[in-house]
Design an enzyme around this catalytic site. Structure first.
Site, PDB file in Angstrom:
ATOM      1  N   ASP A   1       0.877  -1.166   0.000  1.00  0.00           N
ATOM      2  CA  ASP A   1       0.000   0.000   0.000  1.00  0.00           C
ATOM      3  C   ASP A   1       0.914   1.215   0.000  1.00  0.00           C
ATOM      4  OD1 ASP A   1      -2.209   1.655   0.091  1.00  0.00           O
ATOM      5  OD2 ASP A   1      -3.182   0.544   1.705  1.00  0.00           O
ATOM      6  N   TRP A   2       0.364   2.369  -0.342  1.00  0.00           N
ATOM      7  CA  TRP A   2       1.203   3.543  -0.567  1.00  0.00           C
ATOM      8  C   TRP A   2       1.924   3.963   0.723  1.00  0.00           C
ATOM      9  CZ3 TRP A   2      -0.387   1.450  -4.487  1.00  0.00           C
ATOM     10  CH2 TRP A   2      -0.364   1.985  -5.772  1.00  0.00           C
TER      11      TRP A   2
END
Length: 852
Positions: free
Chosen positions: A284-285
């Site tokens: 995920d970012w």
């Protein structure tokens, strides 16, 4: 094999159901397995090509494809591989409800799809969505979401997934993956795993960069036992992998104390060994915490790109801290996935995710090339329109309908109606406001929101339909001035009140609801609004728009509330869908994908306080007793049970039969041996392979993987994660008992029994019915189980008076429990009860299956 046996015993000892937070210990599994170890023709072909391509790549090209560039057209872009004509890298973009871009469809969200209980519609939506991603030039859709599965009623992002029943999650996860990828776009299943709330999912540093203050130092740890992990949270991931899932996104939270994106037991063992996942794992970012640890733990790509990898990964490979074989496997998994879904056939990206301007600097830095950023390509299709509207219609649940108050017809004396409440119309701040709640909204807030190109509000949709019927309509978009509201409601034949709540990602907040809802009451004075309308109008119809369960107790038994419609986020055609249900153009057929309680204390609570701040914990002590399983196990009477939903018609089920296809054995059969390990061509690690080329022009905002100076190859790395040095040289020739195929042992999907039942529409309207099959497992002290578990559903449309036969296939997996001792699925000996009905509470036993 001795080391493997010892490890299994250790893992069993460490995963104990019901442990306290401090009893969940770190588990590890090394090395990261090479991809493509089992037979699957399409994946095998993609791997054969990918491996030959990787053999020809340079060191920097291999690192480039693993690391986001921090800037680019899409939500995330990898570096380029010029030799393979991947000149702009690989493009990944949001989201689970459609392309987050202009001139695209905003589809009903995941929870709405689950509410339809319609497999064909879910496939149609996914195919239509995939075509839009493809037409925008996106190779990977950050979709679908099946983590969170939504075990917490107040959880912020439960609406993105398909609800707290793992079987429903699994069905729609598999269908969505298959549908998206049939359109030439890779699906990224997210978020692995047990990411069930927004509070504390990010660490203190991350929150501070967003401008938030927080008490927690580390991200919250989701502490769960082994059986629950497999039977509840991993189930949809396994079904997605079984259906060819191209990529998995690991989550921000910790799992039993270790960050998900560097959790070797989770990534190397459970995902890549047990589920034999051949695709790639992307963070995920900014979810990556440590460069070396995550590389060794099985992470394959980071987004949006930081120097934890990029040049740092280059250095790790050159100095030997991370073996070249790990980089080869990363690059191969990414390229094989890319080829598997047809990423090489996707057209050039024609939009910018972070800007709606037509022209701009390529890297937002005033020095890169001026380019056409957005070509404003309209990717909406007739298929998209149909899929969006049909899913929205079937995602509306009729909870109450006294004396056939609905549908609204002139024959029932309906000549004048009023729409009341701010949620009847569009928010004054616009249809895409991400932190607003002063009007109807097509979706929740955060990265899963999507972008609506148009939005039919309830006022627009119902108004258009009322005009056709020559029904007069008053609209009072007011929540607080009760005198005005009552004046608008008092003389109407029906007063329709629009109420609801919202939730989303903790990057935003509404009235200090940071993603998770602070409570389960209606927002915007909703309860008081309903009360005041019912005081002056005896035919009050309530329309509830919510991201999940809402407390209905203040008005559910009000005799002047004659009908209640309930829905999650319906996308861009919300008003059209509601109008069709209200006026009887369509018969409501939605079913609740979760339980609505009478008492909020019966739900699993959100952890709102980080205690202790340096180690916040969320102990999953409900284990396998989630949603209706919990209510059934403890004899709690719900307000509306899982699977509930009324219709304008009535249906019967008769003539049920059970046919034996094959009796399942207690243990799984061993799967075939692994395919041969691939030996890659040696990678050039000389200085010329990794130093910046002479006269190379750098853009300040772009992350490059080259190094500025030579690497010291004589130093020894001293900070390897626990267990790595002991296990890094292990090899395995055959899969474990639970493994051996995509998603697990192929025998798990063998059909064991077949159930048939006749369904008849005995009402006066054409309509759709959702027969549901539940199984009661044998009860034992070793494997206690909920009273009933959903193991089949279908949806059939019937004209009044017509009937049809529905068939359910019960697989070995549907009868299995996870045995923590053998680390595999087993089918207990004993008697299994088979039940068919219309909900988790409204069903009847149709027979038994006994295994000896």
């Amino acid at each position: 094999m001795i080391s493997r046996i010892v490890f299994v015993v250790l893992s069993t000892l460490l995963y104990i159901s019901g442990c306290k937070a401090d009893e969940y210990e770190e588990l590890f599994y090394y090395p990261a397995p090479q991809g493509n170890r089992v037979v699957d023709a399409k994946w095998n072909e993609a791997y054969a090509t990918a491996r030959s391509l990787v053999d020809g790549l340079t060191l920097i090209e291999k690192v480039n494809i693993t690391t986001g560039t921090t800037v680019g057209r899409c939500s995330g872009n990898t570096g380029a591989i010029e030799s393979l004509n991947i000149t702009n890298g690989i493009c990944m973009s949001d989201g689970p409800a459609g392309v987050n871009a202009d001139l695209a469809t905003l589809f009903p969200n995941g929870m709405s799809i689950a509410t339809t209980f319609n497999k064909a519609l879910a496939s149609k939506r996914a195919q239509a969505m995939g075509k839009e991603f493809f037409a925008k030039g996106i190779q990977y859709a950050l979709s679908p979401c099946f983590g969170p599965i939504g075990i917490k009623a107040a959880g912020g992002r439960g609406w993105e997934g398909f609800g707290p029943d793992p079987y429903v999650e699994g069905v729609f996860a598999g269908l969505t993956v298959a549908g998206l990828q049939s359109s030439g776009v890779g699906a990224v299943g997210k978020h692995l795993i047990a990411n069930e709330q927004e509070h504390f999912r990010l660490d203190k540093t991350f929150y501070e960069t967003l401008g938030f203050t927080t008490d927690n130092t580390e991200s919250i740890s989701s502490d769960l036992d082994d059986r629950s992990l497999h039977e509840m949270y991993l189930w949809p991931f396994a079904e997605a992998v079984h259906n060819g899932l191209a990529s998995v996104m690991c989550s921000y939270n910790r799992v039993n104390g270790t960050y998900a994106c560097e959790n070797s037991y989770l990534l190397n063992n459970i995902l890549k060994t047990e589920l034999e996942f051949p695709g790639f794992v992307v963070s995920d970012w900014y979810a990556q915490k440590h460069g070396v640890n995550s590389a060794l733990a099985g992470l394959d790509m980071i987004m949006p790109g930081t120097e934890l990898w990029g040049p740092s990964l280059t250095e790790m490979i050159v100095n030997g801290t991370v073996p070249v074989s790990r980089l080869d496997d990363m690059a191969t998994r990414i390229l094989a996935s890319y080829l598997y879904v047809g990423g090489d056939k996707v057209p050039e990206t024609n939009y910018y995710a972070s800007s709606e301007e037509k022209f701009g600097y390529q890297y937002f830095d005033n020095e890169s090339a001026l380019i056409t950023m957005n070509e404003y390509v309209d990717v909406r299709t007739e298929l998209s329109y149909e899929a969006s509207l049909e899913n929205a219609i079937e995602a509306i649940v009729l909870l109450k309908n006294v004396n056939e108050s609905l549908p609204l017809t002139k024959a029932n004396g309906i000549n004048r109606i009023a729409l009341l409440g701010s949620l009847a119309g569009t928010d004054p701040a616009g249809i895409n406001c991400d932190s607003c709640f002063n009007g109807s909204t097509p979706n929740g807030y955060g990265s899963g929101h999507g972008r609506a190109s148009f939005f039919v509000s309830p006022e627009m949709g119902i108004g258009s339909r009322a005009f056709e019927e020559k029904v007069a309509m008053e609209v009072v978009r007011e929540d607080w001035d009760m005198e005005t509201v009552q004046d608008g409601a008092i003389y109407q034949d029906a007063a329709i009140v629009f109420v609801g709540a919202a939730s989303g990602e903790d990057l935003f907040s509404i009235d200090e609801n940071y993603g998770d809802r602070n409570n389960l009451t209606l927002w915007n004075n909703g309860d008081n609004l309903i009360s005041n309308v019912t005081f002056v109008n005896p035919n009050t119809i309530v329309v509830v728009a919510a991201p999940g369960p809402i407390n209905l107790e203040s008005f559910i038994d009000n005799e002047n509330v004659t009908a209640i419609l309930y829905h999650n986020y319906l996308g861009d055609q919300t008003g059209t869908a509601l109008a069709k249900i209200l006026f009887g153009d369509e018969n409501p057929s939605g079913r609740l994908p979760y339980t609505i309680a009478k008492d909020d204390s019966d739900y699993i609570p959100v952890v709102y306080v980080a205690d202790p701040p340096n180690d916040p914990r969320d102990v999953f002590n409900h284990t396998i007793y989630l949603d209706y399983r919990y209510f059934d196990e403890y004899n709690i009477e719900p307000r509306f049970e899982f699977g509930f939903g009324l219709s304008y018609s009535d249906f019967t089920t008769t003539n049920a039969t059970i046919k034996t296809i094959m009796e399942p054995s207690y243990e799984l059969p061993m799967a075939a041996k692994y395919l041969d390990t691939y030996n890659y061509t040696a990678t050039d690690l000389s200085e010329s392979s990794y130093l910046f080329p002479e006269d190379f022009h750098e853009y300040s905002s772009y992350l490059y993987c080259y190094l500025d100076e030579s690497v010291n190859t004589s130093s020894t790395y001293e900070y390897y994660p626990n267990g790595y040095l002991d296990q890094k040289d292990r090899t395995f020739d055959a899969p474990t008992l639970a493994a051996g195929g995509l998603g697990g042992n192929p025998a798990l999907w063998d059909v064991t029994y077949q159930v048939t039942v006749d369904v008849k529409n005995v009402g006066k309207y054409a309509g759709k019915y959702v027969p549901q099959l539940y199984v009661a497992y044998p009860q034992s002290t070793e494997f206690p189980s909920p009273p009933l578990q959903l193991r089949g559903f279908d949806k059939v449309g019937l004209e009044a008076g017509n009937s049809t036969t529905v068939t359910f296939d019960i697989t070995r997996k549907d009868l299995s429990v996870w045995d923590t001792v053998s680390q595999s699925w087993i089918v207990q000996r004993g008697t299994y009860g088979i039940y068919v009905g219309s909900s988790s509470r409204d069903n009847a036993k149709i027979g038994e299956v006994t295994l000896v």
